[in-house]
Design an enzyme around this catalytic site. Structure first.
Site, mmCIF file in Angstrom:
data_model
loop_
_atom_site.group_PDB
_atom_site.id
_atom_site.type_symbol
_atom_site.label_atom_id
_atom_site.label_comp_id
_atom_site.label_asym_id
_atom_site.label_seq_id
_atom_site.Cartn_x
_atom_site.Cartn_y
_atom_site.Cartn_z
ATOM 1 N N GLU A 22 0.823 -1.213 0.000
ATOM 2 C CA GLU A 22 0.000 0.000 0.000
ATOM 3 C C GLU A 22 0.850 1.253 0.000
ATOM 4 O O GLU A 22 0.545 2.234 -0.672
ATOM 5 C CB GLU A 22 -0.900 0.013 1.243
ATOM 6 C CG GLU A 22 -2.304 -0.485 1.027
ATOM 7 C CD GLU A 22 -3.179 -0.137 2.207
ATOM 8 O OE1 GLU A 22 -4.074 0.712 2.034
ATOM 9 O OE2 GLU A 22 -2.965 -0.704 3.303
ATOM 10 N N TYR A 54 -5.677 30.896 2.807
ATOM 11 C CA TYR A 54 -6.067 29.503 2.582
ATOM 12 C C TYR A 54 -5.271 28.870 1.447
ATOM 13 O O TYR A 54 -5.082 27.654 1.413
ATOM 14 C CB TYR A 54 -7.568 29.366 2.339
ATOM 15 C CG TYR A 54 -8.136 30.150 1.184
ATOM 16 C CD1 TYR A 54 -8.000 29.707 -0.117
ATOM 17 C CD2 TYR A 54 -8.836 31.326 1.418
ATOM 18 C CE1 TYR A 54 -8.540 30.426 -1.174
ATOM 19 C CE2 TYR A 54 -9.369 32.054 0.366
ATOM 20 C CZ TYR A 54 -9.219 31.602 -0.931
ATOM 21 O OH TYR A 54 -9.738 32.316 -1.966
ATOM 22 N N GLU A 74 -4.221 8.313 10.821
ATOM 23 C CA GLU A 74 -4.165 9.084 12.059
ATOM 24 C C GLU A 74 -2.794 9.720 12.260
ATOM 25 O O GLU A 74 -2.685 10.853 12.742
ATOM 26 C CB GLU A 74 -4.495 8.187 13.260
ATOM 27 C CG GLU A 74 -5.963 7.776 13.340
ATOM 28 C CD GLU A 74 -6.266 6.499 12.548
ATOM 29 O OE1 GLU A 74 -5.484 6.168 11.638
ATOM 30 O OE2 GLU A 74 -7.284 5.850 12.862
ATOM 31 N N LYS A 99 -9.012 8.178 2.457
ATOM 32 C CA LYS A 99 -8.578 7.601 1.194
ATOM 33 C C LYS A 99 -9.789 7.530 0.279
ATOM 34 O O LYS A 99 -10.809 6.925 0.623
ATOM 35 C CB LYS A 99 -8.002 6.207 1.408
ATOM 36 C CG LYS A 99 -6.754 6.162 2.277
ATOM 37 C CD LYS A 99 -6.271 4.723 2.437
ATOM 38 C CE LYS A 99 -5.056 4.646 3.342
ATOM 39 N NZ LYS A 99 -4.591 3.241 3.525
#
Length: 309
Positions: A22, A54, A74, A99
Site C-alpha cells: 500500500e 487559505y 491518524e 482515502k
C-alpha cells in the site's frame, strides 16, 4: 473576533497504508478543513495579512502530505495538525482525512477519520532558520543534506519540514539531543545526528565522506582547514550553502570576539574555488536570530557534475 476558514476536498497523492505494498504506490487522499482563528476582521481592511491565507494552507498541506510515508491516516493527520498549529494562527480545527479509493472490495466510497483539535497552549517557540537558506531553498536538492556545526538545529528542523533527509553534526552532544527531541515533537522524520569535533586536530580536519551529500549547509561557523572536506563531501552537482561573518562585522560590532573567526573580502571565493559560484554577496544581512543585521558573506556554489559526451 473569530474567523473560520473552510477548505473542502483538498486532494493529493500520499503513501499511507499498513502494508508495504500500500505504501509503495501513492493513493489519492482528500482532506476537508475547518480552521478557527483569532484574527482581525479582514473584510474591514481587505488585506490578506489580516486573515489566514487559505492558498498557503493548501500548499503546505499538500507538500507535507505528499512527502510523508506512514502506516495510519491518524499519524498523517497528527503531523498535519502540528504543522497547522505551528505555522498559522489557528486556535481550533476540524479535519476529515480519507482515502478516496480504499483497497477494500466491499467499500464503494472512501475510508477515513474525522476529529477536532484545540490549541491547548501557546505553541512552543520555533527556531527561525537562516533567512538566506529560506531564500535559496529552490536551489537546494531535497536529498541527503549535511548541516555542519548544526547546534540545536534551526536549519536542520526547517529542512526536515521541507522533506529532506538531514545529518546534523556538532561537537555539542547536548545540543544534538535537544535537536532530536524537537524533531520528534514536530513529527519530523529523516534526521540523523553525529557528535563530531571538527577542530579536534587543527592541522588534520576530519573527513566528512566522499561524494555523500546532495547539499552541505554551513551557517555562522568558520574553520578554514575544513573547506577541502566540505567540497569532497558533496556529490557531483551538489550544493554548498554558506553564510558567516565578514571582517566588517568585527570592526563595527566587535563580534565575533576574535577577528580570525571572520572572512576577509573575497576570501570565501578563494576557499571554494573548485566550485561554480551561483550566488555571492557581502554586506549587511538579517541573520534571523533576533539580534539585528550583521555583516556577512553569503555563497551558493555547485560542485561539477559528470562530464557529458
Amino acid at each position: 473576533m473569530a474567523a473560520r476558514i473552510i477548505i473542502e476536498r483538498l486532494e493529493f497523492y500520499g503513501r499511507c497504508g499498513v502494508t508495504e505494498e500500500e505504501r509503495r504506490k501513492p493513493q489519492l487522499i482528500a482532506v476537508d478543513l475547518e480552521l478557527d482563528a483569532a484574527v482581525e476582521p479582514a473584510g474591514l481592511s481587505d488585506r490578506l495579512d489580516d486573515t489566514i491565507d487559505y492558498a498557503r494552507v493548501a500548499d503546505r498541506v499538500v507538500a507535507l502530505g505528499a512527502s510523508r510515508t506512514c502506516q495510519l491516516l491518524e499519524t498523517l493527520a497528527e503531523q498535519l495538525v502540528d504543522m497547522l498549529f505551528a505555522e498559522f494562527p489557528v486556535t481550533h480545527l476540524r479535519m476529515w482525512i480519507r482515502k478516496l479509493h480504499a483497497p477494500l472490495a466491499m467499500v464503494a466510497g472512501s475510508v477515513g477519520v474525522r476529529f477536532e483539535r484545540t490549541r491547548s497552549a501557546p505553541p512552543p517557540t520555533q527556531p527561525m532558520p537562516l533567512p538566506f537558506l529560506v531564500e535559496q531553498l529552490g536551489r537546494i536538492p531535497k536529498g541527503h543534506i549535511l548541516d555542519v556545526a548544526a547546534g540545536r538545529g534551526r536549519n536542520t528542523l526547517y529542512l526536515l519540514s521541507q522533506g529532506s533527509q538531514v545529518e546534523a553534526i556538532d561537537r555539542d552532544a547536548e545540543a544534538l539531543a535537544e535537536l532530536g527531541a524537537a524533531a520528534k515533537v514536530r513529527h519530523l522524520s529523516g534526521l540523523t545526528t553525529r557528535v563530531l569535533d571538527l577542530e579536534a586536530d587543527p592541522d588534520r580536519p576530519p573527513s566528512l565522506g566522499q561524494a555523500c551529500y546532495d547539499a552541505v549547509i554551513v551557517s555562522y561557523y568558520l574553520h578554514r582547514p575544513l573547506f577541502p572536506s566540505l567540497i569532497d563531501a558533496l556529490k557531483p552537482n551538489g550544493m554548498l550553502i554558506y553564510e558567516t561573518f565578514t571582517i566588517d562585522n568585527y570592526f563595527r560590532h566587535r563580534h565575533p570576539r576574535r577577528w580570525e573567526f571572520c572572512l576577509a573580502p573575497n576570501e570565501l571565493l578563494r576557499l571554494t574555488s573548485p566550485l561554480r559560484v551561483l550566488h555571492y554577496d557581502e554586506g549587511e544581512h538579517d541573520g534571523g536570530q533576533g539580534s539585528g543585521p550583521s555583516y556577512t558573506v553569503r555563497l551558493v556554489a555547485q560542485k561539477a557534475g559528470p562530464e557529458t559526451t
